[in-house]
Design a protein around this motif. Structure first.
Motif, PDB file in Angstrom:
ATOM      1  N   TYR A   1     -23.982  22.591  -4.928  1.00 64.60           N
ATOM      2  CA  TYR A   1     -24.409  23.419  -4.174  1.00 64.60           C
ATOM      3  C   TYR A   1     -24.108  24.698  -4.166  1.00 64.60           C
ATOM      4  CZ  TYR A   1     -19.520  24.302  -1.714  1.00 64.60           C
ATOM      5  OH  TYR A   1     -18.834  24.699  -2.378  1.00 64.60           O
ATOM      6  N   VAL A   2     -24.562  26.122  -4.191  1.00 65.93           N
ATOM      7  CA  VAL A   2     -23.954  27.700  -3.998  1.00 65.93           C
ATOM      8  C   VAL A   2     -23.643  27.880  -2.479  1.00 65.93           C
ATOM      9  CG1 VAL A   2     -25.339  28.307  -6.256  1.00 65.93           C
ATOM     10  CG2 VAL A   2     -26.692  28.694  -3.209  1.00 65.93           C
ATOM     11  N   GLY A   3     -22.484  28.911  -2.955  1.00 64.22           N
ATOM     12  CA  GLY A   3     -22.047  29.116  -1.303  1.00 64.22           C
ATOM     13  C   GLY A   3     -21.841  30.790  -1.041  1.00 64.22           C
TER      14      GLY A   3
ATOM     15  N   PRO B   1     -27.156  22.685  -0.379  1.00 65.50           N
ATOM     16  CA  PRO B   1     -27.158  21.369  -0.966  1.00 65.50           C
ATOM     17  C   PRO B   1     -28.995  22.260  -2.706  1.00 65.50           C
ATOM     18  CG  PRO B   1     -28.077  21.269   0.422  1.00 65.50           C
ATOM     19  CD  PRO B   1     -27.597  22.661   0.822  1.00 65.50           C
ATOM     20  N   LEU B   2     -28.340  22.098  -3.556  1.00 66.96           N
ATOM     21  CA  LEU B   2     -28.992  21.883  -4.672  1.00 66.96           C
ATOM     22  C   LEU B   2     -29.963  21.071  -5.780  1.00 66.96           C
ATOM     23  CD1 LEU B   2     -27.980  26.025  -5.840  1.00 66.96           C
ATOM     24  CD2 LEU B   2     -29.943  24.971  -4.236  1.00 66.96           C
ATOM     25  N   ASP B   3     -30.445  21.392  -6.105  1.00 66.42           N
ATOM     26  CA  ASP B   3     -31.162  20.601  -6.238  1.00 66.42           C
ATOM     27  C   ASP B   3     -30.403  19.972  -8.542  1.00 66.42           C
ATOM     28  OD1 ASP B   3     -32.854  22.553  -7.480  1.00 66.42           O
ATOM     29  OD2 ASP B   3     -34.551  21.174  -7.451  1.00 66.42           O
ATOM     30  N   GLU B   4     -30.058  21.114  -8.810  1.00 65.26           N
ATOM     31  CA  GLU B   4     -29.031  20.840  -9.376  1.00 65.26           C
ATOM     32  C   GLU B   4     -28.036  21.681  -9.761  1.00 65.26           C
ATOM     33  OE1 GLU B   4     -31.015  23.573 -13.053  1.00 65.26           O
ATOM     34  OE2 GLU B   4     -32.798  22.638 -11.875  1.00 65.26           O
ATOM     35  N   PRO B   5     -27.005  21.678 -10.996  1.00 69.55           N
ATOM     36  CA  PRO B   5     -26.009  22.367 -10.602  1.00 69.55           C
ATOM     37  C   PRO B   5     -25.950  24.392 -11.040  1.00 69.55           C
ATOM     38  CG  PRO B   5     -25.298  20.428 -12.125  1.00 69.55           C
ATOM     39  CD  PRO B   5     -26.567  20.850 -10.794  1.00 69.55           C
ATOM     40  N   VAL B   6     -25.531  25.008 -10.503  1.00 65.43           N
ATOM     41  CA  VAL B   6     -24.982  26.376 -11.625  1.00 65.43           C
ATOM     42  C   VAL B   6     -24.205  26.679 -11.655  1.00 65.43           C
ATOM     43  CG1 VAL B   6     -25.231  29.086 -10.779  1.00 65.43           C
ATOM     44  CG2 VAL B   6     -26.925  27.273  -8.843  1.00 65.43           C
ATOM     45  N   ALA B   7     -24.031  27.169 -13.133  1.00 68.17           N
ATOM     46  CA  ALA B   7     -23.341  27.511 -14.249  1.00 68.17           C
ATOM     47  C   ALA B   7     -22.719  28.467 -13.777  1.00 68.17           C
ATOM     48  CB  ALA B   7     -23.713  27.615 -15.496  1.00 68.17           C
TER      49      ALA B   7
ATOM     50  N   PRO C   1     -33.393  23.570  -2.944  1.00 70.17           N
ATOM     51  CA  PRO C   1     -32.963  22.981  -1.959  1.00 70.17           C
ATOM     52  C   PRO C   1     -32.792  21.509  -1.570  1.00 70.17           C
ATOM     53  CG  PRO C   1     -33.112  25.559  -0.872  1.00 70.17           C
ATOM     54  CD  PRO C   1     -34.257  25.074  -2.189  1.00 70.17           C
ATOM     55  N   THR C   2     -31.856  20.490  -1.491  1.00 70.56           N
ATOM     56  CA  THR C   2     -32.229  19.933  -0.685  1.00 70.56           C
ATOM     57  C   THR C   2     -31.006  18.791   0.502  1.00 70.56           C
ATOM     58  OG1 THR C   2     -29.771  19.034  -2.533  1.00 70.56           O
ATOM     59  CG2 THR C   2     -31.768  18.573  -3.822  1.00 70.56           C
ATOM     60  N   GLY C   3     -31.108  19.788   0.768  1.00 70.06           N
ATOM     61  CA  GLY C   3     -30.465  19.594   2.237  1.00 70.06           C
ATOM     62  C   GLY C   3     -30.464  20.648   3.038  1.00 70.06           C
ATOM     63  N   PRO C   4     -30.444  20.451   4.266  1.00 69.48           N
ATOM     64  CA  PRO C   4     -30.085  22.036   5.449  1.00 69.48           C
ATOM     65  C   PRO C   4     -28.690  22.647   4.949  1.00 69.48           C
ATOM     66  CG  PRO C   4     -28.908  19.818   6.069  1.00 69.48           C
ATOM     67  CD  PRO C   4     -29.684  18.876   5.183  1.00 69.48           C
ATOM     68  N   PRO C   5     -28.755  24.130   5.075  1.00 70.73           N
ATOM     69  CA  PRO C   5     -27.910  24.821   5.254  1.00 70.73           C
ATOM     70  C   PRO C   5     -26.531  24.123   5.747  1.00 70.73           C
ATOM     71  CG  PRO C   5     -28.720  25.451   6.456  1.00 70.73           C
ATOM     72  CD  PRO C   5     -30.038  24.076   5.734  1.00 70.73           C
TER      73      PRO C   5
ATOM     74  N   ASP D   1     -29.484  34.585   2.321  1.00 70.79           N
ATOM     75  CA  ASP D   1     -29.350  35.128   1.310  1.00 70.79           C
ATOM     76  C   ASP D   1     -29.755  33.931   0.398  1.00 70.79           C
ATOM     77  OD1 ASP D   1     -29.200  37.695   2.421  1.00 70.79           O
ATOM     78  OD2 ASP D   1     -26.937  37.388   3.020  1.00 70.79           O
ATOM     79  N   LEU D   2     -28.829  32.754   1.081  1.00 67.21           N
ATOM     80  CA  LEU D   2     -28.605  31.990  -0.059  1.00 67.21           C
ATOM     81  C   LEU D   2     -29.910  31.300  -0.362  1.00 67.21           C
ATOM     82  CD1 LEU D   2     -25.696  29.433   1.317  1.00 67.21           C
ATOM     83  CD2 LEU D   2     -25.372  31.126  -0.937  1.00 67.21           C
TER      84      LEU D   2
END
Length: 172
Positions: free
Chosen positions: A18-20, A75-81, A51-55, A39-40
Motif C-alpha cells: 500500500y501507499v499511505g 492498498p495497491l496491486d503491486e509494491p511501490v519502491a 487500488p485493490t481494496g478500500p482505503p 490525494d492517494l
C-alpha cells in the motif's frame, strides 16, 4: 436506524502492499486525515497503479488522551519502491486478525473498538502491540472504509471494517 455489527471473527489476512500518508492527530482531528484519501487515489492514478481494496486508516501509535500516529492508506496491486513526497510505501503484514464490520456513523467506532478489544480478551487473544514512547505501537490496526462517501453521503449508513492483528502463536 438500528445499527448492525458483525460478531468478531479471527481471519488470516495476506500481506498487502500500500501507499499511505501519515499524520500525528488527536481524536478530535482524526477526521481531517480522511481528506488525504483523494490525494492517494490521485497519486495511484498518476502512477498507473490500481487500488485493490478500500482505503483505510492504519493506527501506528495510539495514545487516546494525547496524540495518535495514523496513516491514511490505499492498498495497491503491486509494491511501490520509494516514497514520493508525503506518499510512502509500506506493506500490511500477513497474519491473524480479529475482524468485525460495523454499519453506522463513524462516531460509533469508539464503542465498536472497545467491544472488539473486550471480545479478544474474553477469547484469550493477544494483540500485536507493544509500549513505545508516546503511546502504544500496533503491528497492524486498521479501519477499512467499505462505503464510498461520494456514493452514500448518509454517514449513518457507512460500513466500516475493523481488522486488528493478533500475535501468531494463537490464544494464550
Amino acid at each position: 436506524m438500528e445499527r448492525r455489527r458483525a460478531e468478531p471473527v479471527v481471519v488470516e489476512r495476506p500481506e498487502v502492499p500500500y501507499v499511505g500518508i501519515a499524520a500525528r492527530v488527536t481524536t478530535a482531528s482524526l477526521a481531517s486525515l480522511a481528506g488525504r484519501f483523494d490525494d492517494l487515489f490521485a497519486w495511484a492514478e498518476a502512477h498507473s497503479l490500481t487500488p485493490t481494496g478500500p482505503p483505510f486508516f492504519r493506527y501506528r501509535v495510539i495514545d487516546m488522551e494525547r496524540e495518535l500516529l495514523v496513516e491514511a492508506g490505499l492498498p495497491l496491486d503491486e509494491p511501490v519502491a520509494q516514497a514520493d513526497g508525503d506518499v510512502t510505501p509500506d506493506v500490511l503484514p500477513a497474519g491473524r486478525y480479529v475482524v468485525t464490520t460495523h454499519v453506522g456513523h463513524p462516531d460509533e467506532l469508539v464503542q465498536v473498538t472497545a467491544d472488539v478489544l473486550a471480545w479478544a480478551e474474553a477469547h484469550g487473544e493477544a494483540w500485536d502491540r507493544w509500549p513505545v514512547e508516546g503511546g502504544e505501537a500496533w503491528g497492524c490496526r486498521l479501519e477499512l472504509m467499505l462505503t464510498d462517501p461520494r456514493v452514500e453521503p448518509d454517514m449513518s449508513r457507512w460500513e466500516t471494517q475493523l481488522a486488528f492483528r493478533i500475535v501468531d502463536d494463537g490464544p494464550r
